[in-house]
Motif scaffolding. Structure first.
Motif, PDB file in Angstrom:
ATOM      1  N   SER A  16      38.290  39.659  20.826  1.00 25.67           N
ATOM      2  CA  SER A  16      36.941  39.763  20.505  1.00 25.67           C
ATOM      3  C   SER A  16      36.031  40.234  21.853  1.00 25.67           C
ATOM      4  N   PRO A  17      35.067  41.250  21.234  1.00 21.84           N
ATOM      5  CA  PRO A  17      33.979  41.509  22.455  1.00 21.84           C
ATOM      6  C   PRO A  17      33.186  40.421  22.962  1.00 21.84           C
ATOM      7  N   ALA A  18      33.072  40.405  24.312  1.00 17.15           N
ATOM      8  CA  ALA A  18      32.141  39.158  24.754  1.00 17.15           C
ATOM      9  C   ALA A  18      30.984  39.554  24.594  1.00 17.15           C
ATOM     10  N   SER A  19      30.068  38.311  24.866  1.00 12.72           N
ATOM     11  CA  SER A  19      28.358  38.531  24.557  1.00 12.72           C
ATOM     12  C   SER A  19      28.059  38.983  25.885  1.00 12.72           C
ATOM     13  N   GLN A  20      26.834  39.523  25.905  1.00 12.48           N
ATOM     14  CA  GLN A  20      26.200  39.851  27.114  1.00 12.48           C
ATOM     15  C   GLN A  20      25.649  38.508  27.755  1.00 12.48           C
ATOM     16  N   GLY A  53      38.379  31.347  28.633  1.00 15.77           N
ATOM     17  CA  GLY A  53      37.938  30.700  27.523  1.00 15.77           C
ATOM     18  C   GLY A  53      36.339  30.948  27.176  1.00 15.77           C
ATOM     19  N   VAL A  54      35.675  31.998  28.013  1.00 19.93           N
ATOM     20  CA  VAL A  54      34.444  31.910  27.986  1.00 19.93           C
ATOM     21  C   VAL A  54      33.950  33.437  27.486  1.00 19.93           C
ATOM     22  N   GLY A  55      33.479  33.644  26.620  1.00 20.70           N
ATOM     23  CA  GLY A  55      33.159  34.951  25.764  1.00 20.70           C
ATOM     24  C   GLY A  55      32.070  35.567  26.346  1.00 20.70           C
ATOM     25  N   LEU A  56      31.762  35.826  27.558  1.00 11.61           N
ATOM     26  CA  LEU A  56      30.640  36.572  28.290  1.00 11.61           C
ATOM     27  C   LEU A  56      31.227  37.712  29.037  1.00 11.61           C
ATOM     28  N   ARG A  57      30.286  38.773  29.183  1.00 11.12           N
ATOM     29  CA  ARG A  57      30.705  40.112  29.851  1.00 11.12           C
ATOM     30  C   ARG A  57      30.439  39.898  31.322  1.00 11.12           C
ATOM     31  N   LEU A  58      31.521  39.440  31.782  1.00 14.25           N
ATOM     32  CA  LEU A  58      31.469  38.946  33.363  1.00 14.25           C
ATOM     33  C   LEU A  58      32.949  38.876  33.823  1.00 14.25           C
ATOM     34  N   PHE A  59      32.976  39.514  34.825  1.00 16.08           N
ATOM     35  CA  PHE A  59      34.473  39.225  35.518  1.00 16.08           C
ATOM     36  C   PHE A  59      34.071  39.417  37.071  1.00 16.08           C
ATOM     37  N   VAL A  60      35.336  39.059  37.732  1.00 15.03           N
ATOM     38  CA  VAL A  60      35.474  38.753  39.279  1.00 15.03           C
ATOM     39  C   VAL A  60      36.578  39.590  39.622  1.00 15.03           C
ATOM     40  N   TRP A  61      36.573  39.896  40.944  1.00 16.27           N
ATOM     41  CA  TRP A  61      37.721  40.783  41.376  1.00 16.27           C
ATOM     42  C   TRP A  61      37.985  40.305  42.959  1.00 16.27           C
ATOM     43  N   SER A  62      39.023  40.551  43.367  1.00 10.04           N
ATOM     44  CA  SER A  62      39.478  40.522  45.028  1.00 10.04           C
ATOM     45  C   SER A  62      40.728  41.105  45.088  1.00 10.04           C
ATOM     46  N   TRP A  63      40.463  42.194  46.126  1.00 12.41           N
ATOM     47  CA  TRP A  63      41.642  43.221  46.292  1.00 12.41           C
ATOM     48  C   TRP A  63      41.412  43.541  47.785  1.00 12.41           C
ATOM     49  N   VAL A  64      42.605  43.835  48.190  1.00 13.41           N
ATOM     50  CA  VAL A  64      42.964  44.118  49.716  1.00 13.41           C
ATOM     51  C   VAL A  64      43.819  45.445  49.660  1.00 13.41           C
ATOM     52  N   ASP A  65      43.405  46.638  50.282  1.00 13.76           N
ATOM     53  CA  ASP A  65      44.450  47.828  50.079  1.00 13.76           C
ATOM     54  C   ASP A  65      45.447  47.679  51.264  1.00 13.76           C
ATOM     55  N   ASP A  66      46.311  48.565  51.306  1.00 16.17           N
ATOM     56  CA  ASP A  66      47.250  48.527  52.355  1.00 16.17           C
ATOM     57  C   ASP A  66      46.685  48.849  53.875  1.00 16.17           C
ATOM     58  N   PHE A 139      39.041  47.544  37.822  1.00 18.95           N
ATOM     59  CA  PHE A 139      37.857  47.294  37.235  1.00 18.95           C
ATOM     60  C   PHE A 139      38.078  47.973  35.562  1.00 18.95           C
ATOM     61  N   GLN A 140      39.085  48.833  35.400  1.00 17.97           N
ATOM     62  CA  GLN A 140      39.353  49.085  33.927  1.00 17.97           C
ATOM     63  C   GLN A 140      39.931  48.232  33.293  1.00 17.97           C
ATOM     64  N   HIS A 141      40.993  47.249  34.093  1.00 12.48           N
ATOM     65  CA  HIS A 141      41.618  46.222  33.091  1.00 12.48           C
ATOM     66  C   HIS A 141      40.781  45.255  32.753  1.00 12.48           C
ATOM     67  N   GLU A 142      39.667  44.768  33.990  1.00 15.29           N
ATOM     68  CA  GLU A 142      38.953  43.505  33.592  1.00 15.29           C
ATOM     69  C   GLU A 142      37.862  44.114  32.419  1.00 15.29           C
ATOM     70  N   TYR A 143      37.377  45.117  32.614  1.00 13.53           N
ATOM     71  CA  TYR A 143      36.322  45.656  31.611  1.00 13.53           C
ATOM     72  C   TYR A 143      36.924  45.595  30.414  1.00 13.53           C
ATOM     73  N   ASP A 144      38.212  46.229  30.054  1.00 11.11           N
ATOM     74  CA  ASP A 144      38.792  46.172  28.985  1.00 11.11           C
ATOM     75  C   ASP A 144      38.823  44.675  28.137  1.00 11.11           C
ATOM     76  N   HIS A 145      38.957  43.489  28.950  1.00 12.79           N
ATOM     77  CA  HIS A 145      38.881  42.317  28.593  1.00 12.79           C
ATOM     78  C   HIS A 145      37.673  41.900  27.730  1.00 12.79           C
ATOM     79  N   LEU A 146      36.465  42.395  28.556  1.00 14.81           N
ATOM     80  CA  LEU A 146      35.133  42.435  27.916  1.00 14.81           C
ATOM     81  C   LEU A 146      34.951  42.870  26.521  1.00 14.81           C
ATOM     82  N   ASP A 147      35.666  43.874  26.395  1.00 12.95           N
ATOM     83  CA  ASP A 147      35.687  44.410  24.949  1.00 12.95           C
ATOM     84  C   ASP A 147      36.976  44.046  23.885  1.00 12.95           C
TER      85      ASP A 147
END
Length: 188
Positions: A16-20, A53-66, A139-147
């Motif tokens: 389900s789309p998450a709420s603002q 389990g929280v239907g809010l438009r929010l995500f976190v990320w942590s990534w290190v490149d090569d 970013f695309q993967h996590e943004y999709d979750h919000l939709d």
């Protein structure tokens, strides 16, 4: 801080789309701290609020490149612009993607190579990040979750069929299934 259970595909919050987010308060800050701890324990490179389990438009990320360059942050009420998708054949290894809400599975999925993320941080400051490669994919993967979209929803044949079979074989696809990083023996 606490590690939170991660919802598995089939739970309505994931589809389900998450709420603002309307208010950044101590409860939201605690959620974000828990999300970072959960993502790190899983381990993962991104985690959206619906995944815990929280239907809010929010995500976190942590990534290190090569090259050891890293990016870690939180995006509240994000928007995302992306370049057009390429038309060349999928690279089964280079474009392989997984999801903590479909633990242990990986399938190739075409994503845009470049994106522009605009969001607000926990201090209410707006920011933008231009990303390419794997950070753009995150970013695309996590943004999709919000939709309400999981990466398996975007898979093409035969990968979509293989993912559906794994969901059925694992008895997922129904409400209420979760796993807890550091406790459950799942290969996420």
């Amino acid at each position: 801080m606490a590690v939170r259970p991660i919802s598995i595909t089939g739970d309505p919050v994931l589809h389900s789309p998450a709420s603002q987010v309307s208010l950044v308060d101590e409860g939201l800050r605690t959620l974000v701290r828990d999300m970072f701890e959960t993502m790190d324990a899983a381990p993962g490179v991104g985690l959206a609020a619906p995944q815990v389990g929280v239907g809010l438009r929010l995500f976190v990320w942590s990534w290190v490149d090569d090259d050891g360059q890293g990016s870690r942050g939180v995006a509240v009420n994000p928007t995302l612009w992306q370049t057009p998708l390429g038309i060349e054949p999928l690279d089964d290894d280079g474009e392989s993607e997984g999801c903590l809400s479909i633990p242990g599975e990986r399938f190739p999925l075409r994503r845009a190579d470049r994106v522009l993320l605009r969001a607000t941080d926990l201090e209410g400051e707006q920011f933008e990040v231009e990303a390419h490669g794997w950070l753009a994919r995150i970013f695309q993967h996590e943004y999709d979750h919000l939709d309400g979209v999981l990466y398996a929803d975007r898979l093409e044949h035969p990968f979509h069929k293989a993912a559906a079979k794994q969901v059925k074989r694992s008895s997922w696809g129904v409400p209420g299934k979760t796993w807890l990083p550091g406790v459950d023996d799942l290969d996420a």
